[in-house]
Design a protein around this motif. Structure first.
Motif, mmCIF file in Angstrom:
data_model
loop_
_atom_site.group_PDB
_atom_site.id
_atom_site.type_symbol
_atom_site.label_atom_id
_atom_site.label_comp_id
_atom_site.label_asym_id
_atom_site.label_seq_id
_atom_site.Cartn_x
_atom_site.Cartn_y
_atom_site.Cartn_z
ATOM 1 N N UNK A 165 0.827 -1.233 0.016
ATOM 2 C CA UNK A 165 -0.126 0.123 -0.093
ATOM 3 C C UNK A 165 0.875 1.257 0.054
ATOM 4 N N UNK A 166 1.897 1.154 0.970
ATOM 5 C CA UNK A 166 2.571 2.404 0.880
ATOM 6 C C UNK A 166 4.335 1.980 1.027
ATOM 7 N N UNK A 167 5.076 2.920 0.555
ATOM 8 C CA UNK A 167 6.788 2.770 0.447
ATOM 9 C C UNK A 167 7.138 4.163 0.995
ATOM 10 N N UNK A 168 8.106 3.775 2.272
ATOM 11 C CA UNK A 168 8.550 5.087 3.008
ATOM 12 C C UNK A 168 9.953 5.102 3.007
ATOM 13 N N UNK A 169 10.914 5.250 2.039
ATOM 14 C CA UNK A 169 12.407 5.248 2.145
ATOM 15 C C UNK A 169 12.961 6.643 2.519
#
Length: 387
Positions: free
Chosen positions: A203-207
């Motif tokens: 659902x989401x990617x937080x790099x």
């Protein structure tokens, strides 16, 4: 803020109510470390020398940073991990379960297995780490093999892409759990784009900005965020003192928020606090800009104390900051954070507050959650980290 991209056709919003009755708000799986944090060194260590530090603390680290950050914000949190039967492992288990209120029913303790230890040196607004550990005797998929009822899950791409069989998070995603993915540092320098393949089910990617730029072979965090938006519905790139960038592929919305100016002491775990805060805002259906703004604040508050997980702020710390900010008359911050007036708990005096980091017998902690003490150090410096 501007809608610069179109929503990819393959992205679908999670089914409404699919996990409305889930037992947990957040499930996490990964390695717990016993962290020893040194701050304000008198110099840079070199061969044959000894350097003293003015501050030191000990905390559960690794995936525990995320678990504590989520629990402090009132999210019901379950952690699946492996603990050793040594004093480090027992201390971490008891602190997380008894004093942070984290569910450890999916975690296991192993005899004669050494808990991983990390020494973190915080200096000049950033940190360096030395870690010793051994391979886990059991995988996260084994710990969560029979499934778990949770509204969201946070996991790391490197772990996700290395599993040969259908992993626990993929089965959870199929049941409506929203997967929030992070990514670890690539010490090989390869930054293989294949690591990003599991994003198709997330659902989401937080790099952070370095990770985002390296994996996408782009020249800026904004360009990286736009490239990643082609692979996942929601992308957030944290940019340290430059704030954070978010792109919602489902709506085409693009947002950039600044960091919050604070006196920074230790950036350990700031990115984890940002991620947990963003999950909270998502579960409350806040607008993207509000989620990013809130997460930037929480991560900024975390760096005001050293100690990683135990420096994660609770609602009491957020309320204290808001009251101080209103009293200061800072028009910009008051405008940006006016929404706090509507989301802060009504009973602020008894709201959860962060603990300072110390290594003491759990039986000797004062009663009640987040009332630990210890870990001394000098006044912090001015910085603006956001993960």
């Amino acid at each position: 803020m501007s809608p610069l991209i179109q929503a990819p056709a393959q992205f679908q919003a999670p089914q409404a109510g699919a996990t409305a009755d889930a037992r947990f708000d957040v499930v996490l799986a990964g390695s717990v470390f016993f962290d020893i944090v040194f701050t304000d060194l008198h110099g840079v260590p070199s061969a044959g020398t000894e350097v003293w530090a003015d501050g030191m603390g000990s905390t559960p680290g690794g995936i525990a940073n995320l678990a504590v950050a989520a629990s402090r914000l009132g999210l019901t949190t379950s952690l699946a991990s492996v603990f050793g039967d040594d004093v480090y492992g027992r201390w971490c288990w008891e602190l997380l379960e008894e004093h942070e209120g984290i569910d450890l029913s999916r975690s296991r303790r192993f005899e004669n297995w050494h808990t991983a230890v990390t020494v973190s040196v915080a200096q000049h607004g950033d940190r360096s780490m030395i870690t010793h550990g051994h391979p886990s005797p059991i995988s996260s998929d084994a710990l969560l093999g029979d499934g778990i009822s949770s509204r969201t899950a946070l996991t790391e791409l490197g772990v996700m892409s290395s599993l040969e069989q259908e992993p626990w998070w993929l089965r959870a995603a199929g049941q409506g759990t929203r997967i929030f993915a992070d990514v670890g540092w690539d010490d090989t320098g390869a930054w293989d784009p294949a690591v990003l393949e599991p994003l198709a089910s997330c659902y989401a990617f937080l790099p952070n900005e370095r990770e985002a730029v390296e994996y996408t072979r782009t020249e800026s965090p904004l360009a990286a965020a736009r490239a990643l938006a082609a692979h996942v519905p929601l992308v957030v790139v944290t940019c340290g003192k430059d704030g954070a960038i978010g792109i919602d592929s489902a709506t085409g919305e693009e947002v950039r928020v600044p960091a919050v100016p604070v006196r920074a002491y230790d950036a350990t775990g700031a990115g984890d606090v940002f991620g947990a805060s963003f999950v909270l805002g998502t579960l409350r259906d806040w607008p993207l800009e509000q989620r990013l703004t809130f997460s930037a604040l929480c991560s900024a508050l975390a760096v005001q104390q050293f100690g990683g997980s135990l420096a994660a702020p609770g609602w009491g710390d957020i309320a204290d900051w808001w009251e101080a900010t209103r009293a200061s008359g800072d028009a910009d911050l008051i405008r940006r954070y006016g929404f706090l007036q509507d989301v802060l708990p009504p009973e602020r005096a008894g709201a959860v507050r962060r603990a300072e980091a110390t290594f003491r017998l759990v039986d000797h902690f004062p009663p009640g959650r987040h009332s630990l003490s210890g870990g001394q150090g000098p006044a912090p410096r001015d910085e603006n980290p956001v993960g």
